[in-house]
Design an enzyme around this catalytic site. Structure first.
Site, PDB file in Angstrom:
ATOM      1  N   LYS A  80      40.035  51.326  53.879  1.00  0.00           N
ATOM      2  CA  LYS A  80      41.409  51.068  53.359  1.00  0.00           C
ATOM      3  C   LYS A  80      42.750  51.235  53.165  1.00  0.00           C
ATOM      4  O   LYS A  80      43.265  52.288  52.880  1.00  0.00           O
ATOM      5  CB  LYS A  80      41.176  50.827  51.514  1.00  0.00           C
ATOM      6  CG  LYS A  80      42.181  49.456  50.837  1.00  0.00           C
ATOM      7  CD  LYS A  80      41.193  48.847  48.951  1.00  0.00           C
ATOM      8  CE  LYS A  80      41.670  48.511  48.235  1.00  0.00           C
ATOM      9  NZ  LYS A  80      41.505  48.835  47.459  1.00  0.00           N
ATOM     10  N   SER A 155      40.572  43.299  45.410  1.00  0.00           N
ATOM     11  CA  SER A 155      41.500  43.656  47.048  1.00  0.00           C
ATOM     12  C   SER A 155      41.051  44.532  48.260  1.00  0.00           C
ATOM     13  O   SER A 155      41.951  44.406  48.706  1.00  0.00           O
ATOM     14  CB  SER A 155      42.637  44.570  46.199  1.00  0.00           C
ATOM     15  OG  SER A 155      41.941  45.966  45.967  1.00  0.00           O
ATOM     16  N   SER A 178      37.840  45.727  42.357  1.00  0.00           N
ATOM     17  CA  SER A 178      38.104  45.508  43.920  1.00  0.00           C
ATOM     18  C   SER A 178      37.230  45.940  45.330  1.00  0.00           C
ATOM     19  O   SER A 178      37.413  45.577  46.491  1.00  0.00           O
ATOM     20  CB  SER A 178      39.434  46.172  44.138  1.00  0.00           C
ATOM     21  OG  SER A 178      40.270  45.866  43.474  1.00  0.00           O
TER      22      SER A 178
END
Lengths: 488, 97
Positions: A80, A155, A178
Site C-alpha cells: 500500500k 482504504s 482499512s
C-alpha cells in the site's frame, strides 16, 4: 495444474527454499498476470518490475549458494502506497506528495525483504488512508475484481484487489477497518494486528493511536506467516510492544471447538440491515457446527463507536497532516507572497476533498469551545468501550461480527454522502478504538454475487486465536478466491 | 444543522486551507450533518471514565542518546527549493511597502 501466480505465499516460499521453484519464475508469473488484469482493475500506482527481477534473481543465487533465503523466500508482495520503500515514490494517493521519494524503508518493509519477499508494486489507496472505497485516491479508481462496477473497499482497496487476482500477499494499513473491509469486499483474508504489534516506523501517519500495518492474503496461513515476519518490537517506534512474538502458525490448526465466542446483542438489534442477516446467521451456525460455544454479550458503547472514532481520527489527522505544508517536501504552490499564503495554497491545491473534510472536522473538534464536547467526550467513550470489551473477554475467547453491513457497493453510490460512507465502518472501528487484533475471513456471497466477510476479534496480542478460528472457518467453507470479473 | 459559512471560514483559517466558495457551501452542509451525528456523544454519561490512559501498550523506552539522522543531502533531495544546503522559504512577513 496451478499457474505460479495462483500459489499461496507458504507454497512459494517452501518451493523456492527447496529449489523446486525459482523466485524469478514466480515473480514473472505474478507480473504477467497482474499486467493482464491491471487495465480492468487499477490496483497499482506503480509496478516495480526491474527492481523485483533483480531481487528475485538475487534470492535464487543465494539459494543456489546454500544460504537460508528466509521464510518468505521469493514471495511477491504488493505494498500500500502509504508505507515507505527506500528509493521509491511514496504518494499516499495524494497530489501533495507527488514527486516525493522515500529516503528510508518502513521497518515492516525491511523485515519483509530480510525474509526474502519481493516487492511487485505500490498499490492504490484512499488519500492518506481516508475512505472506505478507494474513490478518494487522487490518481485513479480501483475496481472490484468480482464486479468491475463495484468498489474494492478501502482504504487498502489496491492491495485487496491485487491479492484477489495476481499476488499472494500484500501489506496494508488499518486505522478504522482499512485492511478488514477491503479484504471482505474482495473475498480475501485481512488481519489488523493488535495496536503495537507491528512497528509503524515508515508508515505515513493518519491517526497515530489506531494506525496499524497488517497483511492481506488469500488464506489465514499466509496471513499468519506474514504477521510473524513483520511483528515485534522496534526501537524506532516507541509504541511498538516489547512482547515476544509467538509463532501464530504453531497454533493455527487448533480449531474453534470449545472456544467461547461472543455475539454482541447490539448487532442484530440495531445495526445489521435486513438483507445481510441471513448470511450472518449462517456464519454463526457454521461456527456452532465447528464446536464454538456462542454467547450473547452486551457492549452498549458500540452504538457510539462511529461517532467516537470519527471525532478521534479526524482530530489526530488534523494534527498529523499539518506537516504537509509545501516547505520541506512534496508539492509547493507557485506564485505565493508570504509564508502563510504558501502553506494555505500548497495544502489547498494538494489535498483532495475527503482529506480537507477530515482536517476541517478534526480542527473543529479540537477548537476552543468544542474540545470538551467532542474530543474530550470521545476519549471517554473510547475508554468505556474498551472496558466493556475487556469485561466481555472475561467470559468469551473471541468476539464475532460481520466485517461490514453489506458487500461491495457501486462505484459512485456513496461518494457524495460522507456520513453514509462513515457508517459502513460500524463493525471495524471498535477493535481499532480498543487496539484489539481483528481478522476478516470470507463467509460467502451476497445476492449480487459479492463476497462478504466475517470479523473475529480477540484479546490484545492474541492474533493466534483469531487466526486459528479463521482457519477452521475458511476450511469448512472451502472458500476459493476466484473473482468473477477477471478471467482465470 | 448546517454549519454557518462564517464557522466554516473560521475552521478553514485554523486548518490553513483556502476554500473556494463552492467548497465552503458544500462543507457547510456536509460537516453540519456529520457534527449532528457526533452530537450523540453528548448523551454519553459515564462518570467512571476520564479519557486518560486509554491504551496501555507495553511500550519501549529508548535511551536519550544522539544517533545519526538522515543525511542533509537525502533530506534536501525531497525539498521543493533549496540553495547551498538550506531550504528556501518565502518571507514570514511581507516586506514593508
Amino acid at each position: 495444474m496451478s499457474q505460479l501466480w495462483q500459489l499461496g505465499a507458504e507454497e512459494i516460499a517452501r518451493g523456492v527454499r527447496g529449489g523446486e521453484l525459482s523466485a524469478r519464475e514466480v515473480f514473472e508469473s505474478c507480473l504477467e498476470r497482474t499486467r493482464a488484469v491491471e487495465g480492468d482493475l487499477g490496483a497499482y500506482l506503480e509496478l516495480l518490475a526491474e527492481q523485483g527481477r533483480e531481487r528475485a534473481d538475487e534470492i535464487d543465487q543465494r539459494r543456489r549458494a546454500g544460504e537460508d533465503v528466509g521464510p518468505l523466500a521469493g514471495v511477491p508482495v504488493a505494498i500500500k502506497d502509504n508505507i515507505s520503500v527506500a528509493g521509491r515514490s511514496l504518494t499516499c494517493g495524494s497530489r501533495i506528495l507527488e514527486g516525493y521519494v522515500a529516503a528510508y524503508s518502513a521497518t515492516a518493509i525491511e523485515r519483509l525483504e530480510a525474509a526474502g519477499a519481493v516487492i511487485l508494486g505500490r498499490c492504490n489507496l484512499d488519500e492518506y488512508g481516508m475512505g472506505s472505497s478507494c474513490e478518494n485516491s487522487s490518481f485513479q479508481l480501483t475496481h472490484n475484481p468480482w464486479r468491475l462496477d463495484r468498489v474494492p473497499g478501502g482504504s487498502s482497496g489496491g492491495p485487496a484487489a491485487a491479492v484477489a487476482t495476481g499476488v499472494p500477499l500484500a501489506l496494508g494499513t488499518d486505522t478504522g477497518g482499512s485492511i478488514r473491509q477491503p479484504a471482505a469486499f474482495c473475498g480475501i483474508v485481512g488481519l489488523k494486528p493488535t495496536y503495537g504489534r507491528v512497528s509503524r516506523y515508515g508508515l505515513v501517519a493518519f491517526a497515530s493511536s489506531t494506525d496499524q500495518i497488517g497483511p492481506l492474503a488469500r488464506n489465514t496461513r499466509d496471513a499468519a506467516l506474514a504477521l510473524k515476519v513483520i511483528a515485534g518490537a522496534d526501537e524506532r517506534d516507541s509504541t511498538s510492544a516489547r512482547r515476544p512474538v509467538a509463532d501464530p502458525l504453531a497454533e493455527i490448526d487448533n480449531g474453534i471447538a470449545g472456544r467461547a465466542v461472543g455475539v454482541a446483542t447490539e448487532i442484530d438489534n440495531r445495526s445489521l440491515p435486513a438483507e445481510a442477516r441471513a448470511s450472518w446467521r449462517q456464519a454463526l451456525a457454521r461456527l456452532e457446527r465447528l464446536g464454538a460455544e456462542l454467547r450473547e454479550v452486551s457492549i452498549p458503547a458500540l452504538d457510539a463507536a462511529i461517532a467516537c472514532y470519527y471525532v478521534l481520527c479526524t482530530s489526530e489527522a488534523s494534527a498529523n497532516l499539518a506537516r504537509f505544508d509545501g516547505i520541506r517536501y512534496g508539492r509547493r504552490a507557485a506564485g505565493t507572497g508570504s509564508l502563510g499564503e504558501l502553506y494555505r495554497a500548497s495544502r489547498s491545491q494538494g489535498f483532495g476533498a475527503e482529506v480537507k473534510r477530515r482536517i476541517m472536522l478534526g480542527t473543529f473538534a479540537l477548537s476552543a469551545g468544542y474540545y470538551d464536547a467532542y474530543y474530550g467526550r470521545a476519549l471517554a467513550v473510547r475508554q468505556a468501550l474498551r472496558r466493556q470489551l475487556e469485561t466481555a473477554f472475561e467470559t468469551v475467547d473471541l468476539l464475532v461480527t460481520p466485517t461490514a453491513p453489506s458487500g461491495a457497493f457501486a462505484i459512485g453510490e456513496r461518494i457524495d454522502d460522507p456520513l453514509s460512507m462513515y457508517l459502513m465502518d460500524i463493525y471495524t472501528v471498535p477493535a481499532s478504538l480498543a487496539g484489539l487484533p481483528a481478522l476478516s475471513v470470507p463467509c460467502g456471497l451476497d445476492d449480487d454475487g459479492m463476497p462478504l466477510g466475517l470479523q473475529l476479534m480477540a484479546r490484545p496480542f492474541d492474533e493466534a486465536a483469531v487466526l486459528a478460528a479463521g482457519r477452521a472457518f475458511e476450511q469448512d467453507l472451502d472458500w476459493k478466491v476466484e473473482p468473477t470479473a477477471v478471467a482465470a | 444543522m448546517a454549519l454557518s459559512r462564517a464557522e466554516v471560514e473560521r475552521i478553514a483559517e485554523l486548518a490553513r486551507l483556502d476554500l473556494t466558495p463552492a467548497e465552503e457551501e458544500l462543507f457547510a452542509s456536509q460537516l453540519g450533518k456529520i457534527v449532528d451525528y457526533f452530537d450523540q456523544l453528548r448523551g454519553f454519561e459515564d462518570t467512571d471514565t476520564d479519557g486518560v490512559a486509554d491504551l496501555d501498550v507495553d511500550s519501549l523506552e529508548a535511551d536519550d542518546l544522539p544517533v545519526p539522522c538522515l543525511p542533509r543531502e537525502a533530506f534536501l533531495d525531497n525539498a521543493p527549493e533549496s540553495i547551498d544546503g538550506f531550504l528556501v522559504v518565502p518571507p514570514v512577513k511581507a516586506k514593508p511597502g
